[in-house]
Design a protein around this motif. Sequence first.
Motif, mmCIF file in Angstrom:
data_model
loop_
_atom_site.group_PDB
_atom_site.id
_atom_site.type_symbol
_atom_site.label_atom_id
_atom_site.label_comp_id
_atom_site.label_asym_id
_atom_site.label_seq_id
_atom_site.Cartn_x
_atom_site.Cartn_y
_atom_site.Cartn_z
ATOM 1 N N ILE A 134 0.923 -1.183 0.105
ATOM 2 C CA ILE A 134 0.000 0.013 0.051
ATOM 3 C C ILE A 134 0.989 1.163 0.076
ATOM 4 O O ILE A 134 1.955 1.576 1.124
ATOM 5 C CB ILE A 134 -0.914 -0.055 1.132
ATOM 6 N N GLU A 135 0.653 2.103 -0.730
ATOM 7 C CA GLU A 135 1.385 3.549 -0.906
ATOM 8 C C GLU A 135 0.554 4.486 -0.158
ATOM 9 O O GLU A 135 -0.669 4.590 -0.527
ATOM 10 C CB GLU A 135 1.445 3.959 -2.317
ATOM 11 N N THR A 136 0.946 5.226 0.623
ATOM 12 C CA THR A 136 0.553 6.322 1.442
ATOM 13 C C THR A 136 1.041 7.612 1.691
ATOM 14 O O THR A 136 2.346 7.663 1.223
ATOM 15 C CB THR A 136 0.606 5.769 3.090
ATOM 16 N N SER A 137 0.283 8.693 2.160
ATOM 17 C CA SER A 137 0.853 9.849 2.277
ATOM 18 C C SER A 137 0.194 10.200 3.666
ATOM 19 O O SER A 137 -0.963 10.828 3.580
ATOM 20 C CB SER A 137 0.639 10.828 1.054
ATOM 21 N N ALA A 138 0.912 10.543 4.612
ATOM 22 C CA ALA A 138 0.341 11.019 5.928
ATOM 23 C C ALA A 138 -0.061 12.574 5.623
ATOM 24 O O ALA A 138 -0.852 13.045 5.920
ATOM 25 C CB ALA A 138 1.323 11.045 7.047
ATOM 26 N N LYS A 139 0.942 13.369 4.926
ATOM 27 C CA LYS A 139 0.754 14.505 4.604
ATOM 28 C C LYS A 139 -0.792 14.708 3.887
ATOM 29 O O LYS A 139 -1.360 15.832 4.228
ATOM 30 C CB LYS A 139 1.669 14.981 3.622
ATOM 31 N N ASN A 140 -0.962 13.858 3.010
ATOM 32 C CA ASN A 140 -2.524 14.295 2.231
ATOM 33 C C ASN A 140 -3.632 13.066 2.698
ATOM 34 O O ASN A 140 -4.414 13.146 2.069
ATOM 35 C CB ASN A 140 -2.025 14.148 0.593
ATOM 36 N N ASP A 141 -3.112 12.446 3.798
ATOM 37 C CA ASP A 141 -4.189 11.458 4.285
ATOM 38 C C ASP A 141 -4.576 10.512 3.241
ATOM 39 O O ASP A 141 -5.908 10.165 3.064
ATOM 40 C CB ASP A 141 -5.434 12.469 4.824
ATOM 41 N N LEU A 142 -3.719 10.000 2.524
ATOM 42 C CA LEU A 142 -3.733 9.051 1.468
ATOM 43 C C LEU A 142 -3.564 7.598 2.012
ATOM 44 O O LEU A 142 -2.655 7.326 2.312
ATOM 45 C CB LEU A 142 -3.093 9.321 0.155
ATOM 46 N N ASN A 143 -4.772 6.695 1.870
ATOM 47 C CA ASN A 143 -4.422 5.335 2.279
ATOM 48 C C ASN A 143 -4.167 5.003 3.546
ATOM 49 O O ASN A 143 -3.388 4.110 3.727
ATOM 50 C CB ASN A 143 -3.605 4.388 1.124
ATOM 51 N N ILE A 144 -4.294 5.847 4.635
ATOM 52 C CA ILE A 144 -4.060 5.801 5.947
ATOM 53 C C ILE A 144 -4.851 4.656 6.673
ATOM 54 O O ILE A 144 -4.234 3.628 7.060
ATOM 55 C CB ILE A 144 -4.135 7.020 6.789
ATOM 56 N N GLU A 145 -6.109 4.702 6.625
ATOM 57 C CA GLU A 145 -7.189 3.886 7.098
ATOM 58 C C GLU A 145 -7.064 2.341 6.523
ATOM 59 O O GLU A 145 -6.895 1.347 7.208
ATOM 60 C CB GLU A 145 -8.671 4.370 7.055
ATOM 61 N N PRO A 146 -6.784 2.181 5.352
ATOM 62 C CA PRO A 146 -6.682 0.854 4.721
ATOM 63 C C PRO A 146 -5.258 0.229 5.281
ATOM 64 O O PRO A 146 -5.222 -1.095 5.215
ATOM 65 C CB PRO A 146 -6.341 1.193 3.106
ATOM 66 N N VAL A 147 -4.302 1.032 5.671
ATOM 67 C CA VAL A 147 -3.142 0.282 6.258
ATOM 68 C C VAL A 147 -3.604 -0.482 7.493
ATOM 69 O O VAL A 147 -3.256 -1.581 7.727
ATOM 70 C CB VAL A 147 -1.954 1.358 6.623
ATOM 71 N N PHE A 148 -4.452 0.269 8.447
ATOM 72 C CA PHE A 148 -4.621 -0.485 9.559
ATOM 73 C C PHE A 148 -5.817 -1.563 9.608
ATOM 74 O O PHE A 148 -5.911 -2.437 10.348
ATOM 75 C CB PHE A 148 -5.120 0.896 10.465
ATOM 76 N N ILE A 149 -6.668 -1.288 8.520
ATOM 77 C CA ILE A 149 -7.566 -2.376 8.286
ATOM 78 C C ILE A 149 -6.914 -3.569 7.734
ATOM 79 O O ILE A 149 -7.267 -4.605 8.201
ATOM 80 C CB ILE A 149 -8.507 -2.047 7.259
ATOM 81 N N LYS A 150 -5.904 -3.614 6.744
ATOM 82 C CA LYS A 150 -5.235 -4.594 6.262
ATOM 83 C C LYS A 150 -4.512 -5.171 7.562
ATOM 84 O O LYS A 150 -4.213 -6.248 7.505
ATOM 85 C CB LYS A 150 -4.269 -4.095 5.052
ATOM 86 N N ALA A 151 -3.928 -4.438 8.517
ATOM 87 C CA ALA A 151 -3.133 -4.942 9.585
ATOM 88 C C ALA A 151 -3.862 -5.938 10.344
ATOM 89 O O ALA A 151 -3.598 -6.954 10.819
ATOM 90 C CB ALA A 151 -2.633 -4.020 10.315
ATOM 91 N N ILE A 152 -5.322 -5.510 10.652
ATOM 92 C CA ILE A 152 -6.105 -6.093 11.452
ATOM 93 C C ILE A 152 -6.460 -7.378 10.571
ATOM 94 O O ILE A 152 -6.612 -8.711 11.139
ATOM 95 C CB ILE A 152 -7.634 -5.331 11.554
ATOM 96 N N GLU A 153 -6.741 -7.471 9.295
ATOM 97 C CA GLU A 153 -6.919 -8.642 8.682
ATOM 98 C C GLU A 153 -5.904 -9.586 8.451
ATOM 99 O O GLU A 153 -5.921 -10.977 8.561
ATOM 100 C CB GLU A 153 -7.495 -8.112 7.020
ATOM 101 N N ILE A 154 -4.776 -9.184 8.391
ATOM 102 C CA ILE A 154 -3.409 -9.955 8.548
ATOM 103 C C ILE A 154 -3.516 -10.651 10.021
ATOM 104 O O ILE A 154 -3.073 -11.846 10.141
ATOM 105 C CB ILE A 154 -2.246 -9.334 8.355
ATOM 106 N N GLY A 155 -3.615 -9.705 10.877
ATOM 107 C CA GLY A 155 -3.457 -10.043 12.460
ATOM 108 C C GLY A 155 -4.342 -11.156 12.955
ATOM 109 O O GLY A 155 -4.206 -12.102 13.656
ATOM 110 N N VAL A 156 -5.705 -10.926 12.685
ATOM 111 C CA VAL A 156 -6.884 -11.591 13.160
ATOM 112 C C VAL A 156 -7.055 -12.736 12.274
ATOM 113 O O VAL A 156 -7.413 -13.950 12.480
ATOM 114 C CB VAL A 156 -8.000 -10.982 13.318
ATOM 115 N N GLY A 157 -7.004 -12.442 10.720
ATOM 116 C CA GLY A 157 -7.102 -13.726 10.057
ATOM 117 C C GLY A 157 -8.407 -13.381 9.213
ATOM 118 O O GLY A 157 -9.320 -13.047 10.008
ATOM 119 N N TYR A 158 -8.406 -13.467 7.932
ATOM 120 C CA TYR A 158 -9.793 -13.170 7.216
ATOM 121 C C TYR A 158 -10.752 -14.019 7.339
ATOM 122 O O TYR A 158 -11.813 -13.629 7.654
ATOM 123 C CB TYR A 158 -9.362 -13.446 5.733
ATOM 124 N N GLN A 159 -10.570 -15.634 7.809
ATOM 125 C CA GLN A 159 -11.654 -16.228 7.951
ATOM 126 C C GLN A 159 -12.051 -16.293 9.283
ATOM 127 O O GLN A 159 -13.513 -16.114 9.244
ATOM 128 C CB GLN A 159 -10.898 -17.806 8.177
#
Length: 184
Positions: A134-159
């Motif tokens: 995922i490419e992000t920009s904290a300055k422009n608030d680009l793709n910030i939330e998707p990073v944390f959602i993907k971290a949850i999906e990896i951590g907890v597991g999709y299933q």
Amino acid sequence: QVGKTSLVQRYNNEDFSNEYNPTLGCNLKSFTIDYYGLGVQLLVMDSLSDMDLQLECRLKSIKNADAIALVFDLSNATTFEDIPTKLDLFKKNEYRKKEVLLIGTKADKEEREVSAEEVNKVIETENDLKIFYIETSAKNDLNIEPVFIKAIEIGVGYQALNWERRKYFLWVVKHITPPTAEEG
């Protein structure tokens, strides 16, 4: 200087700052994230870059982590050069998940030193770990939330998350469906 702290601060609804304040030691942030109606707690460790990556405590953190993100600056090639080495370190230290989040920061900058081809090459040559990029920009608030959602999906597991969503949906349907005439 790759933007890890800015990423976490931006997600925490804080404004972006151009002022660089290096992380000293390790900062822990806890977030409760609404994931399709489920409250999921995410504990984020914002730590030093590579200076202490080989320390025993860091290696244990890698082994026991539910999700790991590698962060590099798209405008600074030196921050990307050791990504394959870090991936090998994760495997060597028995990172229990087979998925890694790769985050390219500062996507708002016009001049890039890391090309999409270079990133794709690392992703395609990695055989043991699945990499989500995922490419992000904290300055422009680009793709910030998707990073944390993907971290949850990896951590907890999709299933597990999908099952919890289904159970939640089934519970809602069960409890909001009006009773039939037979059920009275």
